[in-house]
Write a protein that holds these residues in place. Structure first.
Motif, short mmCIF file in Angstrom:
data_model
loop_
_atom_site.label_atom_id
_atom_site.label_comp_id
_atom_site.label_asym_id
_atom_site.label_seq_id
_atom_site.Cartn_x
_atom_site.Cartn_y
_atom_site.Cartn_z
N SER A 1 0.92 -1.24 0.13
CA SER A 1 0.08 -0.02 0.08
C SER A 1 0.63 1.30 0.14
N PRO A 2 0.36 2.32 -0.72
CA PRO A 2 1.33 3.63 -0.55
C PRO A 2 1.29 4.17 0.68
N ALA A 3 0.33 3.75 1.71
CA ALA A 3 -0.10 4.04 3.17
C ALA A 3 1.12 3.47 3.90
N PHE A 4 1.77 2.41 3.62
CA PHE A 4 2.86 1.82 4.46
C PHE A 4 4.11 2.76 4.43
N GLU A 5 4.61 2.98 5.71
CA GLU A 5 5.78 3.82 5.76
C GLU A 5 7.10 3.01 5.78
N GLN A 6 6.98 1.70 5.96
CA GLN A 6 8.33 0.77 5.76
C GLN A 6 7.83 -0.62 5.68
N ASP A 7 8.92 -1.44 5.32
CA ASP A 7 8.50 -2.83 5.44
C ASP A 7 8.35 -3.45 6.80
N ARG A 8 7.38 -4.23 7.12
CA ARG A 8 7.15 -4.65 8.41
C ARG A 8 6.85 -6.13 8.31
N MET A 9 7.22 -7.11 9.09
CA MET A 9 6.76 -8.36 9.22
C MET A 9 6.40 -8.97 10.55
N TRP A 10 5.14 -9.88 10.58
CA TRP A 10 5.06 -10.45 11.93
C TRP A 10 5.09 -12.06 11.63
N LEU A 11 5.52 -12.76 12.57
CA LEU A 11 5.60 -14.26 12.65
C LEU A 11 4.82 -14.71 13.99
#
Length: 418
Positions: free
Chosen positions: A56-66
């Motif tokens: 999304s253009p709204a996301f400010e950085q790459d993020r991950m949840w495991l």
């Protein structure tokens, strides 16, 4: 690419278990192995990683949840997978949502990734393999990457070596390759999951704790200090690979079992030959080997193969359903659950194997007679509580996209894990 929107895709990828082991890298950063390896992909219905990727253009950085917890994406392995996949992204159009993403847009768009393993992470059940294969497969689909599974496997390899083998179902070979840049170090399918579908796989989860020596540091120490590893990679594995390919093609279980057991034992011998020595198996692992060896030797042909990855859990491959039901009887005889254990949580996966073995509850386990191969009828020692649980499974298919929105792990409105 105007406006605020979120585009998601969910995929499911199986784990795999090597029957000819990968242990040792000739290049740490590209994850290039010192030998070829062969694995069996396990049924994703019982062991898999599900991953949802969102952009999304709204996301400010790459993020991950495991498994619900946010984890850092700053590690080299994640970064190289993300970089390689982004470099191969092409134009994407979603007419239904009115979204257009050009090849250039992918360079500046950020991703949210949520991943869930339906089995213990980092306990020697190849969770990183399934996880990184799923990440690469899902991103490849989201970004409309044109590369085939074999080329994608070379990207997954840079996240976790054995991940490259989870991009196919059935029986898979990871070719070590010769090129310095790793372009020819990739996975190919030897046979699909239907080729040898009478095999039944029972995993004894001895411990679901994280291991003391990670595979990455263990391999590095073995390469630096084990002379046996050098001999294994040069002299032993190339011949074994050819024999194992032949055994799989011909569905020759006697050869398959002999090779798988010998290779597992040699891999753990390399670990012992490392300085300082690495102990992945424990006393329970050794007792399971004894149980299988005694039984195989008492029969005209081997009934079960065993193999252990970098951990104490046993992966037992039975030649057919009849052998699997006799195997589960033996395992439950030697490793009964604690009296208060519910059998439903002690044997997971394909529970029909229990039914074949005539076991419904704990009373049936207590009533099991000693296996006939116990010589002199000396009562065998029972090792109650040493196995956490068993998983009954079979060879399975490769990765798939899940179109059912309810299986997505990211909320399409917020872009955060559900």
């Amino acid at each position: 690419m105007a406006g605020e929107w979120i585009l998601t895709l969910t995929a499911q990828t199986p784990t795999n278990i090597a029957v000819i082991k990968y242990w040792g890298k000739r290049d740490e950063s590209l994850i290039l192995p010192v030998n070829d390896s062969i694995s069996v992909t396990l049924d994703p219905g019982h062991l898999c990683t599900t991953t949802t990727v969102a952009v999304s253009p709204a996301f400010e950085q790459d993020r991950m949840w495991l498994n619900g917890k946010e984890i850092s994406l700053s590690g080299d392995r994640f970064q190289s997978c993300l970089r390689e996949i982004r470099a191969r992204a092409t134009d994407v159009e979603n007419k239904e949502k009115g979204i257009k993403i050009s090849k250039k847009d992918w360079e500046k768009l950020h991703l949210h990734i949520s991943s869930f393993n339906n089995f213990p992470t980092a306990a020697g059940l190849a969770s990183s393999a399934a996880g990184l294969a799923c990440l690469v497969f899902a991103l490849g689909k989201l970004m409309n990457v044109r590369e085939d599974h074999s080329q994608l496997s070379a990207i997954a390899r840079q996240g976790s070596g054995s991940a490259c083998r989870s991009l196919y179902g059935g029986f898979v070979k990871w070719i070590m390759g010769k090129e310095e840049n790793g372009s020819d170090s990739l996975a190919v399918q030897l046979a699909d999951e239907k080729h040898w579908d009478e095999l039944v796989i029972i995993i004894a989860v001895v411990s679901s704790r994280q291991k003391e020596t990670s595979s990455t540091s263990g391999m590095r120490e073995s390469v630096e200090t084990s002379l046996l590893l050098q001999h294994r990679a040069k002299e032993v594995v190339p011949k074994r690979i050819l024999k194992m390919e032949e055994a799989i093609q011909n569905r020759d279980f006697a050869s398959f079992a002999a090779l798988a057991c010998a290779d597992s034992n040699q891999f753990h011998a390399v670990c012992l030959d490392t300085s300082p020595p690495i102990f992945y198996m424990n006393d329970t692992s050794h007792r399971i080997i004894n149980c299988v060896e005694k039984w195989n030797r008492s029969e005209e042909a081997p009934q079960v193969a065993y193999t252990f990855d970098a951990g104490p859990n046993a992966v037992l491959i039975a030649r057919n359903r009849k052998a699997a039901s006799l195997l589960i009887q033996r395992l439950l005889y030697y490793f009964p659950p604690n009296p208060e254990t519910d059998m439903n949580s002690y044997v997971l996966g394909d529970k029909s194997i229990l039914k074949d073995a005539g076991i419904q509850g704990i009373d049936d386990v207590e009533a099991l007679p000693p296996p006939p191969e116990i010589k002199d009828k000396i009562p065998a020692q029972k090792n109650r509580g040493e196995v956490s649980y068993f998983i009954c499974t079979r060879p399975g298919r490769g990765p798939v996209v899940l179109s059912d929105e309810s299986q997505a792990l990211i909320d399409p409105k917020t872009g955060l894990p559900k």
